[in-house]
Design a protein around this motif. Structure first.
Motif, PDB file in Angstrom:
ATOM      1  N   ASN A 264       0.826  -1.220   0.000  1.00 36.32           N
ATOM      2  CA  ASN A 264       0.000   0.000   0.000  1.00 36.32           C
ATOM      3  C   ASN A 264       0.856   1.266   0.000  1.00 36.32           C
ATOM      4  N   PHE A 265       1.967   1.215  -0.729  1.00 38.12           N
ATOM      5  CA  PHE A 265       2.882   2.347  -0.826  1.00 38.12           C
ATOM      6  C   PHE A 265       2.462   3.218  -1.999  1.00 38.12           C
TER       7      PHE A 265
ATOM      8  N   SER B  83       2.863   5.976   3.000  1.00 38.67           N
ATOM      9  CA  SER B  83       1.914   4.895   3.245  1.00 38.67           C
ATOM     10  C   SER B  83       1.305   5.131   4.615  1.00 38.67           C
TER      11      SER B  83
ATOM     12  N   CYS C 201       9.179   3.486   7.692  1.00 44.57           N
ATOM     13  CA  CYS C 201       8.061   2.661   7.221  1.00 44.57           C
ATOM     14  C   CYS C 201       8.161   1.285   7.857  1.00 44.57           C
TER      15      CYS C 201
END
Length: 176
Positions: free
Chosen positions: A120-121, A138, A152
């Motif tokens: 989901n970047f 994200s 992240c």
């Protein structure tokens, strides 16, 4: 006189819709390769789209470069200012206009055998002053906007992204 105006207008529209090679580079100090598997994209209406590819530590987006608020709105859906990083000296802001945005999985494969997959970047290209800049993030990333760093929480290992104000260059480090 009307013919010249119409011709000039069409020439201007054609130039705005040119396909461009848009690169973002990830510097891993030679310890990893970076790739991106795009699942979807958003681009300003009327702009050409040629897709996404990865080469060593660069991600190439072949697309037109006309900004719109709609692309920026798609990029920021589900994230806040503390979930994104920009490759320019823009701080405490979210993008207002963007040329395009891509959504998918960013993978960093380290020479040690470790792999980080940030799902989901998002990556997107905007514009600041005289250059195009890149935005990334994200909902699984956390940044302090004034530090130009973002951590992240990826599958495999965490990553730290750092920008030093270069328009198309981001430093990637393993996070602990």
């Amino acid at each position: 006189m009307k013919t010249a105006f119409v011709t000039l207008m069409f020439a201007s529209l054609a130039a705005a819709a040119d396909m461009k090679d848009n690169w973002i580079y990830f510097d891993t100090n030679g310890t990893a390769t970076v790739s991106f598997a795009a699942e979807s994209h958003s681009i300003t209406e009327g702009q050409p789209w040629g897709g996404v590819s990865s080469q060593k530590n660069g991600i190439l987006v072949k697309a037109g470069r006309q900004g719109s608020a709609g692309v920026a709105a798609a990029f920021v859906t589900g994230v806040t200012i503390v979930n994104v990083l920009v490759t320019d000296h823009v701080i405490d802001a979210l993008p207002h206009d963007m040329n395009f945005a891509i959504f998918g999985n960013l993978t960093v494969s380290f020479s040690t055998g470790e792999t980080a997959v940030c799902d989901n970047f998002r990556l997107g290209q905007g514009h600041h002053e005289t250059s195009n800049n890149w935005w990334m993030g994200s909902e699984r990333c956390t940044s302090v906007p004034t530090t130009q760093k973002m951590t992240c929480f990826c599958k495999g290992t965490n990553l730290v992204f750092k920008s030093e104000g270069d328009d198309d260059h981001v430093y990637v480090l393993p996070g602990n």
